[in-house]
Design a protein around this motif. Structure first.
Motif, mmCIF file in Angstrom:
data_model
loop_
_atom_site.group_PDB
_atom_site.id
_atom_site.type_symbol
_atom_site.label_atom_id
_atom_site.label_comp_id
_atom_site.label_asym_id
_atom_site.label_seq_id
_atom_site.Cartn_x
_atom_site.Cartn_y
_atom_site.Cartn_z
ATOM 1 N N HIS A 42 -17.796 5.102 -31.544
ATOM 2 C CA HIS A 42 -19.095 5.074 -32.233
ATOM 3 C C HIS A 42 -19.652 3.661 -32.204
ATOM 4 N N GLY A 44 -23.269 1.094 -33.529
ATOM 5 C CA GLY A 44 -24.494 0.909 -34.308
ATOM 6 C C GLY A 44 -24.963 -0.525 -34.161
ATOM 7 N N HIS A 57 -27.292 3.433 -37.412
ATOM 8 C CA HIS A 57 -26.562 4.220 -36.419
ATOM 9 C C HIS A 57 -26.948 5.687 -36.508
ATOM 10 N N VAL A 59 -25.501 9.430 -36.320
ATOM 11 C CA VAL A 59 -24.168 10.029 -36.462
ATOM 12 C C VAL A 59 -24.260 11.465 -36.981
ATOM 13 N N VAL A 72 -30.522 9.377 -37.847
ATOM 14 C CA VAL A 72 -30.299 7.935 -37.821
ATOM 15 C C VAL A 72 -30.104 7.506 -39.267
ATOM 16 N N TYR A 131 -28.587 9.954 -30.154
ATOM 17 C CA TYR A 131 -27.181 9.802 -30.531
ATOM 18 C C TYR A 131 -26.861 8.317 -30.528
ATOM 19 N N CYS A 132 -25.678 7.943 -30.982
ATOM 20 C CA CYS A 132 -25.401 6.540 -31.324
ATOM 21 C C CYS A 132 -25.667 5.557 -30.192
ATOM 22 N N THR A 133 -25.091 5.792 -29.029
ATOM 23 C CA THR A 133 -25.274 4.842 -27.933
ATOM 24 C C THR A 133 -26.705 4.875 -27.407
#
Length: 182
Positions: A42, A44, A57, A59, A72, A131-133
């Motif tokens: 994960h 952020g 982040h 998640v 977010v 999504y996170c990335t």
């Protein structure tokens, strides 16, 4: 749940630093299995607000209240790295780009304020959900910084067949340097 976490050298953090963690749940194990060289599941971006450090982040499965949707989020850095959420973690900084990284953090915070939903399709071509990335890459890309340097990870699992941006695709950027690790 506990907010207990490891020591964090907050005095060394800057807006736009990137927070990586290895989560404790099943989703984290799936990400690590897919990310053959990855250490983290994960990611952020750090943002200082009213003298306190937070991580913006995207998640799934970390509701703040009953009925909360995957979106977010903004969590205190201590909560992001809390032992019930992180078995290991790191904070990294992109070299020689403090101003751009700070603007990236501000962009991420704006996406949090807009309530952008989590992207359960993991579709990099659609930034209406993230999504996170995807979130971290998107805000740095807007500043002209290519964190994954073109890297994506091909995944061929049931229900996931394509190229995905994973934390390891960003963590191996040679311009990132380590600020803190646990």
């Amino acid at each position: 749940m506990t907010d207990e976490s490891c020591y964090l050298p907050a005095d060394r953090f800057c807006d736009g630093d990137i927070a990586f963690r290895t989560g404790t749940g099943l989703t984290s194990q799936v990400v690590l299995a897919a990310d053959k060289d990855g250490v983290y599941s994960h990611i952020g971006i750090l943002k200082k607000i009213d003298g306190k450090w937070y991580v913006v982040h995207a998640v799934p499965g970390e509701a703040d209240f009953i009925g909360d949707v995957d979106r977010v989020k903004l969590d205190a850095v201590e909560r992001f790295f809390a032992r019930d959420r992180a078995s290991k973690g790191a904070v990294m900084r992109i070299k020689d780009e403090a101003e751009k990284a700070g603007r990236a953090a501000e962009r991420a915070y704006e996406l949090y304020q807009k309530g952008v939903l989590f992207d359960h399709k993991y579709d990099l071509t659609d930034t209406t959900q993230m999504y996170c990335t995807e979130l971290v890459n998107h805000v740095f890309q807007k500043e002209g910084i290519d964190l994954p340097e073109g890297r994506v990870t091909p995944i061929h699992f049931p229900g996931f067949d394509g190229d995905y941006l994973l934390p390891g695709d960003i963590a191996c950027n040679e311009k990132l340097h380590l600020i803190h690790i646990f």
